[in-house]
Motif scaffolding. Structure first.
Motif, PDB file in Angstrom:
ATOM      1  N   ILE A   1       0.843  -1.205   0.000  1.00 47.87           N
ATOM      2  CA  ILE A   1       0.000   0.000   0.000  1.00 47.87           C
ATOM      3  C   ILE A   1       0.873   1.248   0.000  1.00 47.87           C
ATOM      4  N   VAL A   2       1.949   1.224   0.796  1.00 45.38           N
ATOM      5  CA  VAL A   2       2.875   2.365   0.834  1.00 45.38           C
ATOM      6  C   VAL A   2       3.518   2.570  -0.531  1.00 45.38           C
ATOM      7  N   SER A   3       3.896   1.482  -1.175  1.00 44.07           N
ATOM      8  CA  SER A   3       4.499   1.575  -2.508  1.00 44.07           C
ATOM      9  C   SER A   3       3.524   2.173  -3.518  1.00 44.07           C
ATOM     10  N   MET A   4       2.267   1.784  -3.454  1.00 43.59           N
ATOM     11  CA  MET A   4       1.243   2.342  -4.357  1.00 43.59           C
ATOM     12  C   MET A   4       1.056   3.843  -4.102  1.00 43.59           C
ATOM     13  N   THR A   5       1.048   4.221  -2.813  1.00 46.31           N
ATOM     14  CA  THR A   5       0.898   5.628  -2.462  1.00 46.31           C
ATOM     15  C   THR A   5       2.071   6.447  -2.974  1.00 46.31           C
ATOM     16  N   ASN A   6       3.286   5.904  -2.838  1.00 44.15           N
ATOM     17  CA  ASN A   6       4.481   6.575  -3.337  1.00 44.15           C
ATOM     18  C   ASN A   6       4.402   6.815  -4.845  1.00 44.15           C
ATOM     19  N   ARG A   7       4.029   5.756  -5.560  1.00 43.02           N
ATOM     20  CA  ARG A   7       3.954   5.877  -7.026  1.00 43.02           C
ATOM     21  C   ARG A   7       2.903   6.896  -7.441  1.00 43.02           C
ATOM     22  N   PHE A   8       1.790   6.900  -6.741  1.00 46.05           N
ATOM     23  CA  PHE A   8       0.728   7.852  -7.075  1.00 46.05           C
ATOM     24  C   PHE A   8       1.177   9.285  -6.785  1.00 46.05           C
TER      25      PHE A   8
ATOM     26  N   TRP B   1      10.203   8.351   2.631  1.00 43.38           N
ATOM     27  CA  TRP B   1       8.821   8.165   3.076  1.00 43.38           C
ATOM     28  C   TRP B   1       8.663   8.481   4.564  1.00 43.38           C
ATOM     29  N   ASP B   2       9.652   8.130   5.370  1.00 40.21           N
ATOM     30  CA  ASP B   2       9.589   8.430   6.800  1.00 40.21           C
ATOM     31  C   ASP B   2       9.460   9.927   7.039  1.00 40.21           C
ATOM     32  N   LYS B   3      10.159  10.715   6.241  1.00 43.12           N
ATOM     33  CA  LYS B   3      10.088  12.178   6.360  1.00 43.12           C
ATOM     34  C   LYS B   3       8.700  12.682   5.987  1.00 43.12           C
ATOM     35  N   MET B   4       8.094  12.074   4.970  1.00 39.16           N
ATOM     36  CA  MET B   4       6.773  12.509   4.528  1.00 39.16           C
ATOM     37  C   MET B   4       5.681  12.125   5.517  1.00 39.16           C
ATOM     38  N   CYS B   5       5.963  11.149   6.363  1.00 32.73           N
ATOM     39  CA  CYS B   5       4.987  10.715   7.366  1.00 32.73           C
ATOM     40  C   CYS B   5       5.036  11.572   8.633  1.00 32.73           C
TER      41      CYS B   5
ATOM     42  N   PHE C   1       1.534  11.823   5.923  1.00 34.33           N
ATOM     43  CA  PHE C   1       1.026  10.600   5.310  1.00 34.33           C
ATOM     44  C   PHE C   1       0.950   9.529   6.393  1.00 34.33           C
ATOM     45  N   ARG C   2      -0.040   8.696   6.323  1.00 34.05           N
ATOM     46  CA  ARG C   2      -0.219   7.665   7.330  1.00 34.05           C
ATOM     47  C   ARG C   2       0.811   6.556   7.176  1.00 34.05           C
ATOM     48  N   ASP C   3       1.410   6.199   8.306  1.00 35.66           N
ATOM     49  CA  ASP C   3       2.182   4.968   8.382  1.00 35.66           C
ATOM     50  C   ASP C   3       1.153   3.848   8.574  1.00 35.66           C
ATOM     51  N   ILE C   4       0.960   3.027   7.558  1.00 33.05           N
ATOM     52  CA  ILE C   4      -0.134   2.067   7.551  1.00 33.05           C
ATOM     53  C   ILE C   4      -0.052   1.095   8.729  1.00 33.05           C
ATOM     54  N   GLU C   5       1.136   0.588   9.004  1.00 33.82           N
ATOM     55  CA  GLU C   5       1.275  -0.385  10.095  1.00 33.82           C
ATOM     56  C   GLU C   5       0.995   0.259  11.448  1.00 33.82           C
ATOM     57  N   ALA C   6       1.499   1.477  11.653  1.00 27.22           N
ATOM     58  CA  ALA C   6       1.270   2.168  12.923  1.00 27.22           C
ATOM     59  C   ALA C   6      -0.202   2.523  13.086  1.00 27.22           C
ATOM     60  N   PHE C   7      -0.852   2.945  12.006  1.00 29.08           N
ATOM     61  CA  PHE C   7      -2.267   3.305  12.061  1.00 29.08           C
ATOM     62  C   PHE C   7      -3.125   2.068  12.321  1.00 29.08           C
ATOM     63  N   ASN C   8      -2.756   0.956  11.705  1.00 28.80           N
ATOM     64  CA  ASN C   8      -3.453  -0.309  11.934  1.00 28.80           C
ATOM     65  C   ASN C   8      -3.370  -0.710  13.411  1.00 28.80           C
TER      66      ASN C   8
END
Length: 242
Positions: free
Chosen positions: A14-21, A37-41, A51-58
């Motif tokens: 999901i993070v990879s898809m968000t990056n590409r988009f 990506w860590d900086k953008m989060c 941007f949401r860290d998917i694992e942390a948000f989960n």
């Protein structure tokens, strides 16, 4: 995400898809990712884009389910899960058990979030274990560091109070705890009325759990330092205005 822990591979996808988009990549073409990506989060006041860290948000969403098991022990789901996995115990003292369901395994893994960010608010002291539960809000981990002494290892906070006027038994406390813990304990107010102990979220003014606060707590824990440790107050104010 509020009931099941997503596999790490799925979160990374999901993070990879968000990056590409975000960076405008197309099929067969990969644009440069100018910022990690860590900086953008990071929060916006720290120069990030939140941007949401998917694992942390989960994990924060799963911690909310654990919070409900603690605060609503009479609910149907708490009785059902509790009867199977932590009968006659609290969620915080529960164990993963044998052959757990995927739902229970997911919620149980978020227990550490509640242990770090929450603590017990002293009422009548009947439900708080002195050496096993977090109840010292100003102490790292909120748990007592002093080893069990004089009282049993499963003793409750009620045994540290006088039975007549509901005050701290200072003589007993001085015998059991370290000096810095004694100072913390005697400052904790004891309600005059017979109020039950209540589990609260330390960084919320009203003591209630919020997914946003839990998410930030997880991010801080993962980085082992506060978000704004690398920037000064003036720079943080600048980012806030922007």
């Amino acid at each position: 995400m509020g009931c099941f822990k997503l596999p790490s591979g799925l979160c990374q996808h999901i993070v990879s898809m968000t990056n590409r988009f975000y960076w405008g990549s197309k099929k067969g073409e990969r644009k440069i990712h100018w910022i990690k990506w860590d900086k953008m989060c990071l929060p916006k006041q720290c120069g990030g884009l939140e941007f949401r860290d998917i694992e942390a948000f989960n994990m924060a969403l799963l911690a909310k389910q654990g919070w409900r098991l603690i605060r609503n022990p009479d609910s149907l789901v708490a009785k059902t899960i509790g009867c199977k996995y932590f009968n006659r115990k609290s969620f915080l003292s529960s164990k993963i058990g044998f052959t757990p369901s995927y739902t229970w395994r997911s919620i149980w893994q978020a227990k550490g979030v509640l242990e770090r960010g929450g603590c017990w608010k002293v009422g009548n002291g009947n439900n708080i274990k002195i050496w096993k539960d977090p109840w010292l809000p100003k102490q790292n981990g909120s748990k007592v560091w002093s080893p069990p002494k004089i009282l049993e290892a499963d003793a409750t906070i009620a045994e540290l109070m006088t039975t007549d006027d509901k005050e701290w038994n200072r003589r007993l406390i001085n015998q059991i705890f370290l000096n810095f813990e004694v100072k913390q304990i005697i400052k904790i107010p004891i309600p005059r009325s017979d109020q039950p102990d209540r589990f609260i979220w330390k960084k919320a003014r009203d003591g209630n759990f919020r997914v946003k606060l839990a998410y930030h707590e997880i991010k801080i824990q993962n980085r082992n330092q506060p978000y704004n440790s690398s920037i000064d107050q003036e720079e943080e104010n600048t980012w806030k205005q922007l």
